[in-house]
Design a protein around this motif. Structure first.
Motif, PDB file in Angstrom:
ATOM      1  N   GLU A 144     -16.527   7.291  -0.022  1.00 15.56           N
ATOM      2  CA  GLU A 144     -15.543   6.116   0.225  1.00 15.56           C
ATOM      3  C   GLU A 144     -16.098   5.002   0.660  1.00 15.56           C
ATOM      4  OE1 GLU A 144     -12.318   6.979  -0.646  1.00 15.56           O
ATOM      5  OE2 GLU A 144     -11.464   5.008  -0.414  1.00 15.56           O
ATOM      6  N   TRP A 145     -17.069   4.791   1.582  1.00 17.39           N
ATOM      7  CA  TRP A 145     -17.348   3.757   2.128  1.00 17.39           C
ATOM      8  C   TRP A 145     -18.835   3.310   2.263  1.00 17.39           C
ATOM      9  CZ3 TRP A 145     -14.092   6.784   5.582  1.00 17.39           C
ATOM     10  CH2 TRP A 145     -12.915   6.583   5.509  1.00 17.39           C
ATOM     11  N   LEU A 193     -10.691   6.367   8.602  1.00 17.79           N
ATOM     12  CA  LEU A 193      -9.413   7.110   8.403  1.00 17.79           C
ATOM     13  C   LEU A 193      -9.399   7.811   7.125  1.00 17.79           C
ATOM     14  CD1 LEU A 193      -6.405   7.859   9.098  1.00 17.79           C
ATOM     15  CD2 LEU A 193      -5.775   5.846   7.992  1.00 17.79           C
ATOM     16  N   VAL A 220      -7.815  10.843   4.167  1.00 14.85           N
ATOM     17  CA  VAL A 220      -6.915  11.969   3.992  1.00 14.85           C
ATOM     18  C   VAL A 220      -7.419  12.681   2.446  1.00 14.85           C
ATOM     19  CG1 VAL A 220      -4.650  12.829   3.335  1.00 14.85           C
ATOM     20  CG2 VAL A 220      -4.889  11.353   5.196  1.00 14.85           C
ATOM     21  N   GLN A 263       2.110  12.209   2.320  1.00 18.70           N
ATOM     22  CA  GLN A 263       2.856  13.136   3.061  1.00 18.70           C
ATOM     23  C   GLN A 263       3.050  12.908   4.379  1.00 18.70           C
ATOM     24  OE1 GLN A 263       1.590  17.195   2.217  1.00 18.70           O
ATOM     25  NE2 GLN A 263       0.708  16.579   0.372  1.00 18.70           N
ATOM     26  N   GLY A 264       2.497  11.757   4.812  1.00 15.31           N
ATOM     27  CA  GLY A 264       2.766  11.076   6.221  1.00 15.31           C
ATOM     28  C   GLY A 264       1.227  11.467   7.000  1.00 15.31           C
ATOM     29  N   GLY A 308      -1.757  10.256   6.887  1.00 12.81           N
ATOM     30  CA  GLY A 308      -2.584   9.254   7.261  1.00 12.81           C
ATOM     31  C   GLY A 308      -1.726   8.721   8.277  1.00 12.81           C
ATOM     32  N   GLN A 309      -0.335   8.570   8.403  1.00 12.80           N
ATOM     33  CA  GLN A 309       0.345   7.956   9.761  1.00 12.80           C
ATOM     34  C   GLN A 309       0.115   8.944  10.820  1.00 12.80           C
ATOM     35  OE1 GLN A 309       4.312   7.273   8.719  1.00 12.80           O
ATOM     36  NE2 GLN A 309       4.916   7.470  11.137  1.00 12.80           N
ATOM     37  N   THR A 339      -9.544  -3.442   7.267  1.00 13.04           N
ATOM     38  CA  THR A 339      -9.294  -2.693   6.319  1.00 13.04           C
ATOM     39  C   THR A 339      -9.311  -3.691   5.103  1.00 13.04           C
ATOM     40  OG1 THR A 339      -7.654  -1.481   5.133  1.00 13.04           O
ATOM     41  CG2 THR A 339      -6.718  -3.208   6.510  1.00 13.04           C
ATOM     42  N   PRO A 340      -9.867  -3.155   3.881  1.00 16.65           N
ATOM     43  CA  PRO A 340      -9.905  -3.760   2.663  1.00 16.65           C
ATOM     44  C   PRO A 340      -8.629  -4.006   1.844  1.00 16.65           C
ATOM     45  CG  PRO A 340     -11.425  -2.031   2.512  1.00 16.65           C
ATOM     46  CD  PRO A 340     -10.579  -1.924   3.674  1.00 16.65           C
ATOM     47  N   GLU A 341      -7.902  -2.840   2.050  1.00 15.09           N
ATOM     48  CA  GLU A 341      -6.606  -2.924   1.023  1.00 15.09           C
ATOM     49  C   GLU A 341      -5.347  -2.237   1.857  1.00 15.09           C
ATOM     50  OE1 GLU A 341      -8.348   0.893  -1.451  1.00 15.09           O
ATOM     51  OE2 GLU A 341      -8.192  -1.106  -2.549  1.00 15.09           O
ATOM     52  N   HIS A 342      -5.326  -1.772   3.015  1.00 21.68           N
ATOM     53  CA  HIS A 342      -4.293  -1.061   3.423  1.00 21.68           C
ATOM     54  C   HIS A 342      -3.584  -1.679   4.687  1.00 21.68           C
ATOM     55  CE1 HIS A 342      -5.046   2.244   0.929  1.00 21.68           C
ATOM     56  NE2 HIS A 342      -6.080   2.476   1.253  1.00 21.68           N
ATOM     57  N   ALA A 350      -0.891  -3.313   4.740  1.00 19.24           N
ATOM     58  CA  ALA A 350       0.480  -3.239   4.811  1.00 19.24           C
ATOM     59  C   ALA A 350       0.849  -1.737   5.387  1.00 19.24           C
ATOM     60  CB  ALA A 350       1.344  -3.308   3.314  1.00 19.24           C
ATOM     61  N   TYR A 357      -0.937  -0.356   7.842  1.00 18.23           N
ATOM     62  CA  TYR A 357      -1.209  -0.332   9.211  1.00 18.23           C
ATOM     63  C   TYR A 357      -0.173  -1.071   9.880  1.00 18.23           C
ATOM     64  CZ  TYR A 357      -5.486   1.732   8.542  1.00 18.23           C
ATOM     65  OH  TYR A 357      -6.613   2.632   8.074  1.00 18.23           O
ATOM     66  N   GLN A 367       3.159  -1.303   8.875  1.00 15.29           N
ATOM     67  CA  GLN A 367       4.293  -0.403   9.009  1.00 15.29           C
ATOM     68  C   GLN A 367       4.205   0.390  10.606  1.00 15.29           C
ATOM     69  OE1 GLN A 367       5.377   1.499   4.650  1.00 15.29           O
ATOM     70  NE2 GLN A 367       4.397   2.624   6.109  1.00 15.29           N
TER      71      GLN A 367
HETATM   72  C1  LIG Z   1      -5.015   5.291   3.458  1.00 19.57           C
HETATM   73  C2  LIG Z   1      -4.797   6.810   3.375  1.00 19.57           C
HETATM   74  C3  LIG Z   1      -5.444   7.324   4.855  1.00 19.57           C
HETATM   75  C4  LIG Z   1      -3.336   7.044   3.643  1.00 19.57           C
HETATM   76  O1  LIG Z   1      -3.085   8.505   3.904  1.00 19.57           O
HETATM   77  P1  LIG Z   1      -1.710   9.055   3.367  1.00 19.57           P
HETATM   78  O2  LIG Z   1      -1.768  10.459   4.161  1.00 19.57           O
HETATM   79  O3  LIG Z   1      -1.426   9.027   1.925  1.00 19.57           O
HETATM   80  O4  LIG Z   1      -0.555   8.138   4.190  1.00 19.57           O
HETATM   81  P2  LIG Z   1       0.862   8.477   4.546  1.00 19.57           P
HETATM   82  O5  LIG Z   1       1.393   9.421   3.594  1.00 19.57           O
HETATM   83  O6  LIG Z   1       0.834   8.815   6.211  1.00 19.57           O
HETATM   84  O7  LIG Z   1       1.727   7.143   4.498  1.00 19.57           O
HETATM   85  C5  LIG Z   1       2.505   6.826   5.262  1.00 19.57           C
HETATM   86  C6  LIG Z   1       3.544   5.698   4.821  1.00 19.57           C
HETATM   87  O8  LIG Z   1       2.677   4.506   4.476  1.00 19.57           O
HETATM   88  C7  LIG Z   1       3.052   4.285   3.125  1.00 19.57           C
HETATM   89  N1  LIG Z   1       1.657   3.671   2.689  1.00 19.57           N
HETATM   90  C8  LIG Z   1       0.449   4.397   2.338  1.00 19.57           C
HETATM   91  N2  LIG Z   1      -0.456   3.725   1.747  1.00 19.57           N
HETATM   92  C9  LIG Z   1       0.117   2.224   2.010  1.00 19.57           C
HETATM   93  C10 LIG Z   1      -0.372   1.036   1.434  1.00 19.57           C
HETATM   94  N3  LIG Z   1      -1.595   0.646   0.875  1.00 19.57           N
HETATM   95  N4  LIG Z   1       0.633  -0.018   1.527  1.00 19.57           N
HETATM   96  C11 LIG Z   1       1.772   0.196   2.165  1.00 19.57           C
HETATM   97  N5  LIG Z   1       2.205   1.466   2.522  1.00 19.57           N
HETATM   98  C12 LIG Z   1       1.342   2.520   2.303  1.00 19.57           C
HETATM   99  C13 LIG Z   1       3.354   5.616   2.346  1.00 19.57           C
HETATM  100  O9  LIG Z   1       4.087   5.580   1.271  1.00 19.57           O
HETATM  101  C14 LIG Z   1       4.119   6.057   3.476  1.00 19.57           C
HETATM  102  O10 LIG Z   1       5.388   5.631   3.380  1.00 19.57           O
HETATM  103  P3  LIG Z   1       6.764   6.160   3.836  1.00 19.57           P
HETATM  104  O11 LIG Z   1       6.444   6.946   5.154  1.00 19.57           O
HETATM  105  O12 LIG Z   1       7.820   5.207   3.647  1.00 19.57           O
HETATM  106  O13 LIG Z   1       6.793   7.224   2.719  1.00 19.57           O
HETATM  107  C15 LIG Z   1      -5.324   7.692   2.405  1.00 19.57           C
HETATM  108  O14 LIG Z   1      -4.814   7.019   1.307  1.00 19.57           O
HETATM  109  C16 LIG Z   1      -6.765   7.668   2.132  1.00 19.57           C
HETATM  110  O15 LIG Z   1      -7.456   8.435   2.809  1.00 19.57           O
HETATM  111  N6  LIG Z   1      -7.589   6.766   1.380  1.00 19.57           N
HETATM  112  C17 LIG Z   1      -8.809   6.689   1.237  1.00 19.57           C
HETATM  113  C18 LIG Z   1      -9.582   6.266   2.496  1.00 19.57           C
HETATM  114  C19 LIG Z   1      -8.868   4.860   2.907  1.00 19.57           C
HETATM  115  O16 LIG Z   1      -8.789   4.064   2.332  1.00 19.57           O
HETATM  116  N7  LIG Z   1      -8.717   4.873   4.376  1.00 19.57           N
HETATM  117  C20 LIG Z   1      -8.258   3.791   5.008  1.00 19.57           C
HETATM  118  C21 LIG Z   1      -9.423   2.758   5.380  1.00 19.57           C
HETATM  119  S1  LIG Z   1      -8.634   1.257   5.936  1.00 19.57           S
END
Ligand SMILES: CC(C)(COP(=O)(O)OP(=O)(O)OC[C@H]1O[C@@H](n2cnc3c(N)ncnc32)[C@H](O)[C@@H]1OP(=O)(O)O)[C@@H](O)C(=O)NCCC(=O)NCCS
Length: 158
Positions: free
Chosen positions: A23-24, A86, A88, A95-96, A98-99, A121-124, A126, A128, A130
């Motif tokens: 991933e990174w 982080l 998943v 499914q929550g 990541g949260q 974070t590059p793209e997430h 929004a 965080y 939340q």
């Molecule tokens: C980012 C990551 C950890 C999120 O994991 P996840 O288990 O899908 O996240 P969640 O299900 O807990 O998401 C929680 C909420 O945030 C929302 N959400 C997830 N990604 C989002 C984003 N990029 N922007 C806005 N909202 C987002 C979900 O829709 C969910 O909303 P809800 O509670 O209203 O349904 C996962 O996509 C991942 O492992 N990605 C690859 C590695 C990565 O990018 N890590 C982060 C590095 S900064």
């Protein structure tokens, strides 16, 4: 499903390192699979910082999060420590989980007396935001645009 310290599951290090490096790896020059593995092996020796939490469903590894003193050397003057790595499992996203991992890392920071926890974070951003994180800077890391974010950790037990 349970969140636990990687120190209780050291055999998960190779699988986690492979996820993280795929991933990174491109973001950090010199961060080979061997280096990623060695860092996690080190985290698996303690429950204080720097350390890693894992999320397991029975025997299935679903994700992880780390809290480290330094994540990217270029950003170390912004503060410390950092929520990092982080991740998943692709099949378990949305499914929550990541949260739950982010909240567990913030709780871990609170338990360790951290006053301000950072991440980039590059793209997430929004995602965080939340969860209560605040964007403090937009910058570049090895040519990739990243947002630096911070939170004041409060234990849910307080
Ligand atoms: C980012 C990551 C950890 C999120 O994991 P996840 O288990 O899908 O996240 P969640 O299900 O807990 O998401 C929680 C909420 O945030 C929302 N959400 C997830 N990604 C989002 C984003 N990029 N922007 C806005 N909202 C987002 C979900 O829709 C969910 O909303 P809800 O509670 O209203 O349904 C996962 O996509 C991942 O492992 N990605 C690859 C590695 C990565 O990018 N890590 C982060 C590095 S900064």
């Amino acid at each position: 499903m349970r969140l636990d310290y990687l120190s209780n599951h050291p055999g998960r290090v190779p699988a986690l390192a492979a996820w993280h490096h795929a991933e990174w790896g491109h973001l950090y020059s010199g961060w080979t699979l061997e280096v990623a593995t060695a860092e996690l092996q080190d985290h698996a020796t303690r429950r204080t910082l720097p350390t890693t939490l894992v999320l397991l469903d029975g025997d299935t590894l679903l994700g992880s999060v780390s809290v480290v003193h330094e994540d990217a050397a270029e950003l170390k003057d912004r503060g410390s420590p950092w929520l990092a790595s982080l991740y998943v499992d692709e099949d378990a996203r949305g499914q929550g989980l990541g949260q739950a991992l982010v909240e567990a890392a913030v709780e871990l920071a609170a338990l360790n007396g951290v006053e301000r926890l950072f991440l980039f974070t590059p793209e997430h951003a929004a995602f965080y935001e939340q969860l209560g994180w605040e964007a403090v800077e937009s910058t570049q890391l090895n040519g990739t645009a990243v947002t630096v974010m911070a939170i004041v950790p409060r234990s849910r037990a307080q």
